[in-house]
Design a protein around this motif. Structure first.
Motif, mmCIF file in Angstrom:
data_model
loop_
_atom_site.group_PDB
_atom_site.id
_atom_site.type_symbol
_atom_site.label_atom_id
_atom_site.label_comp_id
_atom_site.label_asym_id
_atom_site.label_seq_id
_atom_site.Cartn_x
_atom_site.Cartn_y
_atom_site.Cartn_z
ATOM 1 N N GLN A 140 0.747 -1.245 -0.094
ATOM 2 C CA GLN A 140 -0.038 -0.220 -0.227
ATOM 3 C C GLN A 140 0.954 1.205 0.184
ATOM 4 O OE1 GLN A 140 -3.240 0.275 -0.636
ATOM 5 N NE2 GLN A 140 -3.414 2.303 0.090
ATOM 6 N N ALA A 141 1.907 1.186 0.826
ATOM 7 C CA ALA A 141 2.892 2.344 0.815
ATOM 8 C C ALA A 141 3.536 2.721 -0.380
ATOM 9 C CB ALA A 141 3.923 2.212 1.943
ATOM 10 N N VAL A 142 3.814 1.620 -1.295
ATOM 11 C CA VAL A 142 4.485 1.611 -2.586
ATOM 12 C C VAL A 142 3.452 2.378 -3.571
ATOM 13 C CG1 VAL A 142 5.104 0.360 -4.616
ATOM 14 C CG2 VAL A 142 6.114 -0.075 -2.425
ATOM 15 N N LEU A 143 2.040 1.699 -3.372
ATOM 16 C CA LEU A 143 1.134 2.498 -4.353
ATOM 17 C C LEU A 143 0.644 3.886 -3.949
ATOM 18 C CD1 LEU A 143 -1.223 1.898 -6.318
ATOM 19 C CD2 LEU A 143 -2.646 0.915 -4.451
ATOM 20 N N LEU A 144 0.788 4.294 -2.824
ATOM 21 C CA LEU A 144 0.632 5.691 -2.355
ATOM 22 C C LEU A 144 1.679 6.302 -3.042
ATOM 23 C CD1 LEU A 144 -1.000 5.241 1.217
ATOM 24 C CD2 LEU A 144 -1.903 6.170 -0.793
ATOM 25 N N GLU A 145 2.898 6.041 -2.884
ATOM 26 C CA GLU A 145 4.019 6.634 -3.339
ATOM 27 C C GLU A 145 4.058 6.850 -4.906
ATOM 28 O OE1 GLU A 145 7.614 8.869 -3.467
ATOM 29 O OE2 GLU A 145 6.262 8.293 -1.643
ATOM 30 N N ALA A 146 3.676 5.853 -5.493
ATOM 31 C CA ALA A 146 3.767 5.769 -7.055
ATOM 32 C C ALA A 146 2.341 6.888 -7.490
ATOM 33 C CB ALA A 146 3.261 4.489 -7.376
ATOM 34 N N THR A 147 1.577 6.989 -6.837
ATOM 35 C CA THR A 147 0.331 7.716 -7.358
ATOM 36 C C THR A 147 0.146 9.202 -6.814
ATOM 37 O OG1 THR A 147 -1.135 6.726 -5.723
ATOM 38 C CG2 THR A 147 -0.931 5.802 -7.884
ATOM 39 N N LYS A 148 1.230 9.362 -5.857
ATOM 40 C CA LYS A 148 0.958 10.739 -5.315
ATOM 41 C C LYS A 148 1.729 11.978 -6.290
ATOM 42 C CE LYS A 148 5.577 11.708 -3.458
ATOM 43 N NZ LYS A 148 6.422 11.846 -2.028
ATOM 44 N N GLU A 149 1.083 13.077 -6.194
ATOM 45 C CA GLU A 149 1.131 14.107 -7.335
ATOM 46 C C GLU A 149 2.887 14.947 -6.822
ATOM 47 O OE1 GLU A 149 -1.739 16.227 -8.840
ATOM 48 O OE2 GLU A 149 -3.074 14.669 -8.991
#
Length: 149
Positions: A140-149
């Motif tokens: 989940q942390a990776v997903l959040l990092e990948a999709t942050k602007e």
């Protein structure tokens, strides 16, 4: 502009750029404070720059600056590349001007050559995957990092 380059090398400080320029690398520009301003990016775009090789200081501020530069260059239609991380010398300094002083301008030209650099999006993907673990929270942390602007 006078040199007619389609590619620049972005460094963090004015001294870094001055040393490189004085020793013959007219591609080098300084972003100052590890981030390109909107005016700098638009000036590069208006000047016909197509690619930028980012080579900031090898520290956490430089790493954050690389990410900032990638984003702003992409938005302007300039392809960002990231040079390999500069080695830190025995004096604890890894700034571009120190690298050039220690190793010479030819080593600098090789280090910042486009064939040594990786596309900015590949660099960012590698930074994200370094966060990866095996738990759902890690993913989940990776997903959040990948999709942050």
């Amino acid at each position: 502009m006078a040199a007619g380059h389609k590619e620049v090398v972005v460094v963090e400080g004015v001294t870094d750029a001055a040393v490189a320029q004085a020793l013959g690398d007219s591609r080098v520009v300084a972003c100052v404070a590890a981030s390109l301003s909107g005016e700098q990016v638009q000036s590069l775009r208006r000047s016909g720059i197509e690619r930028a090789v980012i080579c900031l200081d090898p520290d956490s501020a430089g790493d954050k600056g690389i990410e900032s530069c990638i984003k702003s260059l992409l938005l302007a239609g300039i392809t960002p590349y990231v040079a390999p991380r500069l080695p830190v010398g025995e004096d604890g300094d890894g700034d571009p001007d120190k690298f050039i002083t220690r190793n010479g301008i030819d080593a600098w030209l090789q280090h910042t050559h486009l064939t040594k650099a990786q596309h900015g999006l590949r660099w960012k993907a590698q930074q994200i995957t370094r966060l990866a673990g095996n738990t759902d929270a890690d993913k989940q942390a990776v997903l959040l990092e990948a999709t942050k602007e």
